[in-house]
Scaffold this motif. Structure first.
Motif, short mmCIF file in Angstrom:
data_model
loop_
_atom_site.label_atom_id
_atom_site.label_comp_id
_atom_site.label_asym_id
_atom_site.label_seq_id
_atom_site.Cartn_x
_atom_site.Cartn_y
_atom_site.Cartn_z
N SER A 173 0.85 -1.18 0.00
CA SER A 173 0.00 0.00 0.00
C SER A 173 0.89 1.23 0.00
O SER A 173 1.74 1.39 0.87
CB SER A 173 -0.91 0.01 1.23
N ILE A 174 0.69 2.08 -1.00
CA ILE A 174 1.46 3.32 -1.06
C ILE A 174 1.17 4.20 0.15
O ILE A 174 2.02 4.95 0.61
CB ILE A 174 1.19 4.07 -2.39
N CYS B 42 -5.53 5.67 4.35
CA CYS B 42 -4.56 6.73 4.67
C CYS B 42 -4.75 7.32 6.05
O CYS B 42 -3.88 8.04 6.52
CB CYS B 42 -4.59 7.83 3.61
N GLY B 43 -5.87 7.03 6.70
CA GLY B 43 -6.08 7.52 8.05
C GLY B 43 -6.37 9.01 8.13
O GLY B 43 -6.19 9.62 9.18
N GLN B 44 -6.78 9.61 7.04
CA GLN B 44 -7.05 11.04 7.00
C GLN B 44 -8.42 11.30 6.36
O GLN B 44 -8.87 10.52 5.53
CB GLN B 44 -5.98 11.75 6.17
N PRO B 45 -9.07 12.40 6.71
CA PRO B 45 -10.38 12.74 6.14
C PRO B 45 -10.24 13.30 4.72
O PRO B 45 -10.06 14.50 4.53
CB PRO B 45 -10.93 13.79 7.11
N VAL B 46 -10.31 12.42 3.75
CA VAL B 46 -10.12 12.81 2.35
C VAL B 46 -11.24 13.71 1.86
O VAL B 46 -11.00 14.64 1.09
CB VAL B 46 -10.00 11.55 1.47
N MET C 25 -1.15 15.16 7.17
CA MET C 25 -1.25 14.84 5.75
C MET C 25 -0.19 15.63 5.00
O MET C 25 -0.32 16.84 4.82
CB MET C 25 -2.65 15.14 5.23
N GLY C 26 0.86 14.95 4.56
CA GLY C 26 1.93 15.59 3.83
C GLY C 26 1.53 15.84 2.39
O GLY C 26 0.49 15.40 1.91
N GLU C 27 2.38 16.57 1.69
CA GLU C 27 2.08 16.94 0.32
C GLU C 27 1.94 15.73 -0.59
O GLU C 27 1.08 15.69 -1.46
CB GLU C 27 3.18 17.87 -0.20
N GLU C 28 2.79 14.71 -0.39
CA GLU C 28 2.71 13.52 -1.22
C GLU C 28 1.39 12.79 -1.01
O GLU C 28 0.76 12.33 -1.96
CB GLU C 28 3.87 12.55 -0.91
N LEU C 29 0.97 12.69 0.24
CA LEU C 29 -0.27 12.00 0.55
C LEU C 29 -1.47 12.78 0.02
O LEU C 29 -2.41 12.20 -0.54
CB LEU C 29 -0.41 11.76 2.04
N ARG C 30 -1.45 14.08 0.17
CA ARG C 30 -2.54 14.91 -0.40
C ARG C 30 -2.62 14.70 -1.91
O ARG C 30 -3.70 14.54 -2.47
CB ARG C 30 -2.32 16.38 -0.08
N SER C 31 -1.48 14.72 -2.56
CA SER C 31 -1.44 14.53 -4.01
C SER C 31 -1.98 13.17 -4.40
O SER C 31 -2.74 13.04 -5.37
CB SER C 31 -0.01 14.69 -4.53
#
Length: 129
Positions: free
Chosen positions: A4-5, A53-57, A20-26
């Motif tokens: 999993s990326i 990703c554990g973040q609210p997309v 949430m880093g820039e890579e993950l946001r992208s």
């Protein structure tokens, strides 16, 4: 073992917890653009991505779409609908990345409107937004 990326990006964050880093946001935005926009009922898609990703997309997408619409300075006569937001989101990315975009949908889903707004607002140095 599955790959999993999202796990790879989570490992790169310092200090255990991670914002949430820039890579993950992208990556989240790319997943939505490539897969999520094709799904009519998106709640399951958001749940799967948010679990990975554990973040609210969905909040990230709302922020990005709002930023695009604010920067395009829509006229008061234009009604801000989800279809218009999605079409502008995809169109701005396609224009910025110089990628072709095939905009499909039922009549009245802001396809032509979104492209006309984009063409009128994205005039480089001559743009008012």
């Amino acid at each position: 073992e599955s790959f999993s990326i999202f796990d790879v990006l989570r490992e790169q964050e310092p200090g255990g917890g991670w914002a949430m880093g820039e890579e993950l946001r992208s990556l989240c935005l790319a997943c939505y653009l490539c897969f999520g926009m094709r799904i009519i009922e998106r709640s399951d898609f958001f749940k799967a991505i948010e679990q990975a990703c554990g973040q609210p997309v969905s909040e990230l997408l709302t922020q990005v779409k709002s930023a695009i619409i604010q920067n395009l300075s829509l006229e008061d006569s234009v009604v801000r609908t989800k279809a218009l937001e999605d079409n502008l989101f995809a169109s701005v990315i396609a224009v910025a990345a110089r990628l072709p975009l095939l905009c499909l949908g039922c009549d009245g889903t802001s396809k032509t409107l979104s492209l006309n707004i984009l063409l009128s607002k994205m005039q480089g140095p001559l743009s008012n937004s």
